[in-house]
Write an enzyme that holds these catalytic residues in place. Structure first.
Site, PDB file in Angstrom:
ATOM      1  N   HIS A 229      13.035  11.820  47.104  1.00 25.99           N
ATOM      2  CA  HIS A 229      13.070  10.607  46.278  1.00 25.99           C
ATOM      3  C   HIS A 229      11.974   9.625  46.697  1.00 25.99           C
ATOM      4  O   HIS A 229      12.217   8.427  46.873  1.00 25.99           O
ATOM      5  CB  HIS A 229      14.442   9.946  46.341  1.00 25.99           C
ATOM      6  CG  HIS A 229      15.556  10.839  45.882  1.00 25.99           C
ATOM      7  ND1 HIS A 229      15.592  11.386  44.613  1.00 25.99           N
ATOM      8  CD2 HIS A 229      16.661  11.299  46.512  1.00 25.99           C
ATOM      9  CE1 HIS A 229      16.680  12.133  44.492  1.00 25.99           C
ATOM     10  NE2 HIS A 229      17.334  12.108  45.627  1.00 25.99           N
TER      11      HIS A 229
ATOM     12  N   LYS B 165      -3.860 -14.066  14.952  1.00 21.56           N
ATOM     13  CA  LYS B 165      -4.905 -15.053  15.224  1.00 21.56           C
ATOM     14  C   LYS B 165      -4.712 -16.292  14.364  1.00 21.56           C
ATOM     15  O   LYS B 165      -4.864 -17.422  14.837  1.00 21.56           O
ATOM     16  CB  LYS B 165      -6.287 -14.446  14.968  1.00 21.56           C
ATOM     17  CG  LYS B 165      -7.430 -15.443  15.172  1.00 21.56           C
ATOM     18  CD  LYS B 165      -8.788 -14.777  15.058  1.00 21.56           C
ATOM     19  CE  LYS B 165      -9.898 -15.801  15.294  1.00 21.56           C
ATOM     20  NZ  LYS B 165     -11.240 -15.179  15.297  1.00 21.56           N
TER      21      LYS B 165
ATOM     22  N   ARG C 153      10.343  18.401  30.408  1.00 24.35           N
ATOM     23  CA  ARG C 153      11.686  18.777  29.950  1.00 24.35           C
ATOM     24  C   ARG C 153      12.510  17.536  29.643  1.00 24.35           C
ATOM     25  O   ARG C 153      13.234  17.469  28.663  1.00 24.35           O
ATOM     26  CB  ARG C 153      12.399  19.629  31.002  1.00 24.35           C
ATOM     27  CG  ARG C 153      11.764  20.999  31.222  1.00 24.35           C
ATOM     28  CD  ARG C 153      12.733  21.927  31.968  1.00 24.35           C
ATOM     29  NE  ARG C 153      13.177  21.402  33.244  1.00 24.35           N
ATOM     30  CZ  ARG C 153      12.504  21.524  34.384  1.00 24.35           C
ATOM     31  NH1 ARG C 153      11.336  22.144  34.393  1.00 24.35           N
ATOM     32  NH2 ARG C 153      12.973  21.038  35.513  1.00 24.35           N
TER      33      ARG C 153
ATOM     34  N   ARG D  40      -7.589   6.708   5.483  1.00 25.16           N
ATOM     35  CA  ARG D  40      -8.118   6.028   6.669  1.00 25.16           C
ATOM     36  C   ARG D  40      -8.542   4.596   6.358  1.00 25.16           C
ATOM     37  O   ARG D  40      -8.539   3.734   7.243  1.00 25.16           O
ATOM     38  CB  ARG D  40      -9.312   6.803   7.239  1.00 25.16           C
ATOM     39  CG  ARG D  40      -8.920   8.002   8.089  1.00 25.16           C
ATOM     40  CD  ARG D  40     -10.119   8.570   8.805  1.00 25.16           C
ATOM     41  NE  ARG D  40      -9.726   9.481   9.879  1.00 25.16           N
ATOM     42  CZ  ARG D  40     -10.530   9.861  10.869  1.00 25.16           C
ATOM     43  NH1 ARG D  40     -11.767   9.396  10.922  1.00 25.16           N
ATOM     44  NH2 ARG D  40     -10.104  10.690  11.798  1.00 25.16           N
TER      45      ARG D  40
ATOM     46  N   THR E 279       0.843  -1.202   0.000  1.00 20.08           N
ATOM     47  CA  THR E 279       0.000   0.000   0.000  1.00 20.08           C
ATOM     48  C   THR E 279       0.873   1.245   0.000  1.00 20.08           C
ATOM     49  O   THR E 279       2.004   1.238   0.509  1.00 20.08           O
ATOM     50  CB  THR E 279      -0.877   0.061   1.273  1.00 20.08           C
ATOM     51  OG1 THR E 279      -0.021   0.178   2.418  1.00 20.08           O
ATOM     52  CG2 THR E 279      -1.741  -1.161   1.428  1.00 20.08           C
ATOM     53  N   GLY E 280       0.348   2.322  -0.552  1.00 16.81           N
ATOM     54  CA  GLY E 280       0.896   3.666  -0.416  1.00 16.81           C
ATOM     55  C   GLY E 280       2.395   3.791  -0.495  1.00 16.81           C
ATOM     56  O   GLY E 280       3.047   3.392  -1.464  1.00 16.81           O
TER      57      GLY E 280
ATOM     58  N   ASP F 237      15.888 -11.092  65.760  1.00 16.80           N
ATOM     59  CA  ASP F 237      17.009 -10.152  65.836  1.00 16.80           C
ATOM     60  C   ASP F 237      16.562  -8.694  65.813  1.00 16.80           C
ATOM     61  O   ASP F 237      17.133  -7.846  66.501  1.00 16.80           O
ATOM     62  CB  ASP F 237      18.023 -10.414  64.714  1.00 16.80           C
ATOM     63  CG  ASP F 237      17.390 -10.669  63.358  1.00 16.80           C
ATOM     64  OD1 ASP F 237      16.169 -10.459  63.218  1.00 16.80           O
ATOM     65  OD2 ASP F 237      18.122 -11.094  62.437  1.00 16.80           O
TER      66      ASP F 237
ATOM     67  N   GLY G 181      16.329  20.599  49.468  1.00 17.99           N
ATOM     68  CA  GLY G 181      15.949  20.257  48.106  1.00 17.99           C
ATOM     69  C   GLY G 181      14.787  19.298  48.013  1.00 17.99           C
ATOM     70  O   GLY G 181      14.537  18.734  46.941  1.00 17.99           O
TER      71      GLY G 181
END
Length: 500
Positions: free
Chosen positions: A262, A137, A205, A64, A34-35, A454, A291
């Site tokens: 953290h 399948k 970012r 589509r 295709t295409g 312990d 921080g």
């Protein structure tokens, strides 16, 4: 073994495709395409039959609809060993398609690029995902190649087996194909979850590290008013989530503060006033607090803000800020100030892992004194019960293996993410002593049972007088016996709170 006589190729990315096309041509395989893939093959000087010739329909609706046709899917799906299917294929002149090479439109890449909603929707693959599912399948007859990452392996198989595949090959490729479609559909679902919440995909970012790209799917504006500071990063968002999960445990206290680093708490406290709660939380580990991300369940007044302003923090989260407090806190340029809004949080947790996704219920259990079973001769005092309840709330939100040492209304120290529970306890004791805490009369919470006595022995020697743990070890009695012999109180909850 199945010899490949025909193949359908329709891919978005052409990288690495040429050797496969040339090998198939050399082996006399009929190629359909295709295409852009068709053009690519033609430019190699290799004959290819356009899918339009097979279906009798052109590519329509802006591309589509190209392959969605019985001539294509019938050729992939009909069962070669079933006489009724073979007869129908002959009657309707549907040629067999023995191999399908297809990849999917780059949906995730398009979302991450910050593209418009219209462009994102157009990158939801319909024909491609249907071709993959059909080929997978019918793996008994058809080889489905669903990723360019498989090209080298496919080339090796077809070369070694002279253009044929065996059932194990096709079954393995079918499994990988369904993993591909599962991941793809999950990505689309996550995008629409964000849209449903009124949000969208927000490129960040970078991810956990600068070399990793990242995107947030959701609606932060529904959750917070950002009153000041830079944009939130990937790691910021992970810590903010940890803050919210922990602070929501404290609904009855007059004021609660937590400091997260953290994703683990390095300071938690409750007190009659916000200022006192903050100072007590900070005292737990003022070094790690530098921080960190700070959260409270009460409005921040000027008196509290004056103390907060002395600490370098990444983010401060509160339900409200007094005007004069906000003005003061905004004096630091990059400090992020978030005013939390009342939003219902998801009840399911989802995590991408290996080549799939894990989903689980959120851990909504929080045990109180009413859930405690006293297993020692000595029961905890009322004050110890309150301290044990507090310690459990922190323990539940700390990475395993963890031990939490606390007194009523204040975290003293925790051992975080250790491979040994004894190491977690030793870490907690060392940190508590480093910041000047007297552990005499403190309590201990463990996120899982003690397989040996312990931990209670070490805790007792450090000054701990009461312990809470899930119980359930075949050697629970050893720990209980030590507590009885040394005057400690121990309660069990029957509920484990691992956090991985």
């Amino acid at each position: 073994m199945k010899k490949i006589a025909s193949a359908l190729l329709s891919v978005y990315y052409k990288d690495g495709l040429e050797p496969i096309v040339r090998l198939l041509h050399e082996q006399g395989v009929t190629l359909y395409s295709t295409g852009g893939t068709q053009t690519f093959i033609e430019q190699l000087g290799i004959p290819v039959i356009p899918v339009e010739d097979l279906t009798g329909y052109p590519s329509i609706f802006g591309g589509r609809v190209k392959t969605l046709h019985p001539a294509v899917f019938g050729g992939i799906l009909y069962r070669r060993d079933l006489s009724e299917d073979v007869a129908q294929a002959e009657r309707h002149q549907i040629p067999a398609i023995d191999m399908v090479v297809v990849d999917l439109y780059p949906f995730e890449e398009t979302v991450a690029s910050g593209a418009s909603a219209e462009d994102i929707i157009e990158k939801i693959d319909i024909g491609g995902i249907s071709l993959i599912r059909a080929g997978a399948k019918n793996f008994a007859d058809t080889l489905i190649v669903s990723s360019r990452n498989q090209y080298a392996d496919v080339l090796s198989i077809l070369t070694a087996k002279n253009g044929a595949t065996d059932l194990d090959d096709r079954r393995r490729y079918a499994q990988e194909a369904f993993a591909t479609t599962s991941h793809y559909d999950t990505a689309i679902n996550q995008y629409f979850l964000g849209q449903t919440a009124g949000g969208s995909a927000t490129p960040l970012r970078y991810g956990e590290n600068p070399h990793q790209s990242a995107t947030f799917y959701g609606d932060l504006d529904a959750m917070f008013d950002k009153l000041h500071g830079k944009e939130l990063s990937f790691n910021n968002l992970v810590d903010v989530d940890a803050c919210i999960q922990l602070i929501d445990e404290f609904t009855d206290e007059s004021a609660a503060f937590a400091i997260i680093k953290h994703t683990n708490a390095c300071g938690v406290a409750t007190a009659p006033t916000a200022k006192e709660a903050y100072l007590n939380a900070l005292a737990c580990d003022p070094v790690s607090a530098f921080g960190g991300v700070v959260v409270t369940n009460r409005p921040v007044d000027l008196e509290t803000a004056e103390e907060l302003n002395k600490l370098f923090m990444e983010i401060l989260i509160a339900p409200e800020f007094a005007p004069e407090a906000l003005t003061l806190l905004q004096s630091k340029k990059n400090r992020i100030l978030l005013r939390r809004k009342p939003v219902e949080l998801p009840t399911k947790l989802v995590k991408t892992i290996l080549n799939g996704v894990l989903e689980q219920d959120k851990d909504n259990r929080t045990e109180t004194g009413a859930d405690f079973t006293v297993v020692t001769e000595k029961a905890p005092t009322d004050s110890e019960v309150k301290a044990l309840e507090f310690a459990l709330k922190v323990c539940k939100h700390t990475k395993s293996n963890t031990i939490v040492l606390a007194k009523e209304g204040q975290l003293l120290a925790s051992g975080v993410g250790q491979t040994s529970r004894v190491d977690a306890l030793k870490q907690a004791i060392e940190k508590a002593h480093a910041f000047g805490f007297d552990l005499n009369g403190s309590v201990m919470a463990s996120d899982a049972f003690f397989p040996f006595p312990d931990c209670v022995e070490i805790a007792h020697q450090a000054g701990v007088t009461a312990v809470v743990q899930p119980g359930g070890s075949i050697r629970d009695k050893d720990s209980v016996d030590y507590c009885n012999a040394n005057g400690l109180a121990m309660v069990t909850t029957g509920v484990r709170h691992f956090k991985h």
